[in-house]
Motif scaffolding. Sequence first.
Motif, mmCIF file in Angstrom:
data_model
loop_
_atom_site.group_PDB
_atom_site.id
_atom_site.type_symbol
_atom_site.label_atom_id
_atom_site.label_comp_id
_atom_site.label_asym_id
_atom_site.label_seq_id
_atom_site.Cartn_x
_atom_site.Cartn_y
_atom_site.Cartn_z
ATOM 1 N N ALA A 92 0.868 -0.921 -0.208
ATOM 2 C CA ALA A 92 0.219 0.086 0.057
ATOM 3 C C ALA A 92 1.101 1.046 -0.502
ATOM 4 O O ALA A 92 0.796 2.265 -0.549
ATOM 5 N N LYS A 93 2.064 1.837 0.921
ATOM 6 C CA LYS A 93 3.104 2.736 0.413
ATOM 7 C C LYS A 93 3.972 2.402 -0.165
ATOM 8 O O LYS A 93 3.428 3.362 -1.187
ATOM 9 N N TYR A 94 4.025 1.251 -1.046
ATOM 10 C CA TYR A 94 4.528 1.110 -2.504
ATOM 11 C C TYR A 94 3.409 1.999 -3.171
ATOM 12 O O TYR A 94 3.954 2.949 -4.039
ATOM 13 N N CYS A 95 2.338 1.437 -2.910
ATOM 14 C CA CYS A 95 1.478 2.487 -4.433
ATOM 15 C C CYS A 95 1.182 3.983 -4.124
ATOM 16 O O CYS A 95 1.388 4.701 -5.502
ATOM 17 N N GLY A 122 -0.057 2.229 -15.993
ATOM 18 C CA GLY A 122 -0.074 2.591 -14.400
ATOM 19 C C GLY A 122 0.547 1.992 -13.661
ATOM 20 O O GLY A 122 0.923 1.474 -12.754
ATOM 21 N N PHE A 123 -1.411 1.412 -13.693
ATOM 22 C CA PHE A 123 -1.471 0.710 -12.456
ATOM 23 C C PHE A 123 -0.851 -0.760 -12.861
ATOM 24 O O PHE A 123 -0.472 -1.684 -11.691
ATOM 25 N N LEU A 124 -1.113 -1.035 -13.946
ATOM 26 C CA LEU A 124 0.249 -2.862 -15.073
ATOM 27 C C LEU A 124 0.994 -2.730 -14.225
ATOM 28 O O LEU A 124 2.637 -3.406 -13.929
ATOM 29 N N ASN A 172 4.629 5.419 -5.694
ATOM 30 C CA ASN A 172 4.662 5.389 -6.958
ATOM 31 C C ASN A 172 3.469 5.588 -7.757
ATOM 32 O O ASN A 172 4.040 5.917 -8.816
ATOM 33 N N LEU A 173 2.629 5.319 -7.729
ATOM 34 C CA LEU A 173 1.217 4.796 -9.246
ATOM 35 C C LEU A 173 0.854 5.974 -9.445
ATOM 36 O O LEU A 173 1.220 6.250 -10.857
ATOM 37 N N HIS A 174 1.176 7.172 -8.654
ATOM 38 C CA HIS A 174 1.213 8.636 -9.189
ATOM 39 C C HIS A 174 2.386 9.147 -10.890
ATOM 40 O O HIS A 174 1.691 9.501 -10.901
#
Length: 280
Positions: A32-35, A60-62, A38-40
Motif C-alpha cells: 500500500a505504501k509503495y503504491c 500505470g496500474f499494471l 509511486n502509482l501517481h
Amino acid sequence: MEDAHTATLKLLNKKGYSYFGVYDGHDGESVAKYCGNNLHTRITKDAQFETNLVAAIQNGFLGTDDDLKNDPQFQIDPSGCAGAAVMAIVTPNNEIYVGNAGNSRAVLSEDGIACQMSDDHKPVNPGESKRIQDASGFVEFGKVNGTLALSRAFGDFEFKQTPNLPPKNQIVTAYPDVKMAETKFKSTEFLILACDGIWDCLSSQDVVSFIRKNISENKDLRKVCEDLMDRCLAKDGELGGIGCDNMTIIVVGFLYNKTEKEWYEWMAERYGKKGPEYVE
C-alpha cells in the motif's frame, strides 16, 4: 491499520492536474505504501498521459504491479493491497478520471445525490467470477480460491501465475476499471475516495448525506472525516468484523473560483434544499 494515501493539488509537472488516491493494504502495509509513493508517478510519466488518460491509468496500474513483482524486496513479501487502489485525476478541463482495482470506492456528490464512480471488484461478480474461472481459479465462500475477498489487487502474486495469460486476465489482476465524469459548476460538490472499511458500514448515499449534514453544522472537512470514521468504528474491536477494518477517506471539494469560506457557505446553504438529508 495498513492503508496509505496520496493527495496532491499539483500533479508533478502537469499544470492544472490534481491527483488523489487511497490504497488499502492487507497482510502488511508495504505494498500500500509503495503504491502511495509511486502509482501517481507511474501514471504521470506514461507516454499516453496527454493523449489518452484512460490508457495511461491502466498502464500505470499494471506497470506498478510489474515493478512490485520484479522488486527483490517484494518477492519474499506476502503483503497485498486489498481494495488495492482507487485514485482520481482532476484535469484542467474540469474532468474527473477515476481508476479502481479492488473493493475501495469513489463517489461523486451531484446536488447531494451519490453518483458512484467505481465498481467494487468482488469475486462473486459475474464478470470477475468468469475471469477467475477462465484462469483456472475458483470462487468459494465468496472468496478467490476460498481465501481472498477481492478479485483485483496489487501484489498477491500467488494468484497471478497462470501460464500464457496476460496480467489483465489472471485470477487476480491489478488492471483497473476507469470512469470519467465532467464536473458541473452548479451541481458538483465534492468527490469521496475511501476504502471498504467505510463502505462496509454506510452506503454511498449515506456517506454523501453525512458529509453534507456535518458541513451544514459548520465543521470543516478534516473534522467531517474524523466524525465519519468515528461513526463507522466498531465500539468493541476485540472480535473483528464490521467497523474493525482499515478506514481511510479523502474528500475533495470543488471550489469553482470560490474561496474555501465561500464554498463552505455554499454547501451549508444547499443542505436540506437539494439532495436527501442524513438519517441515522
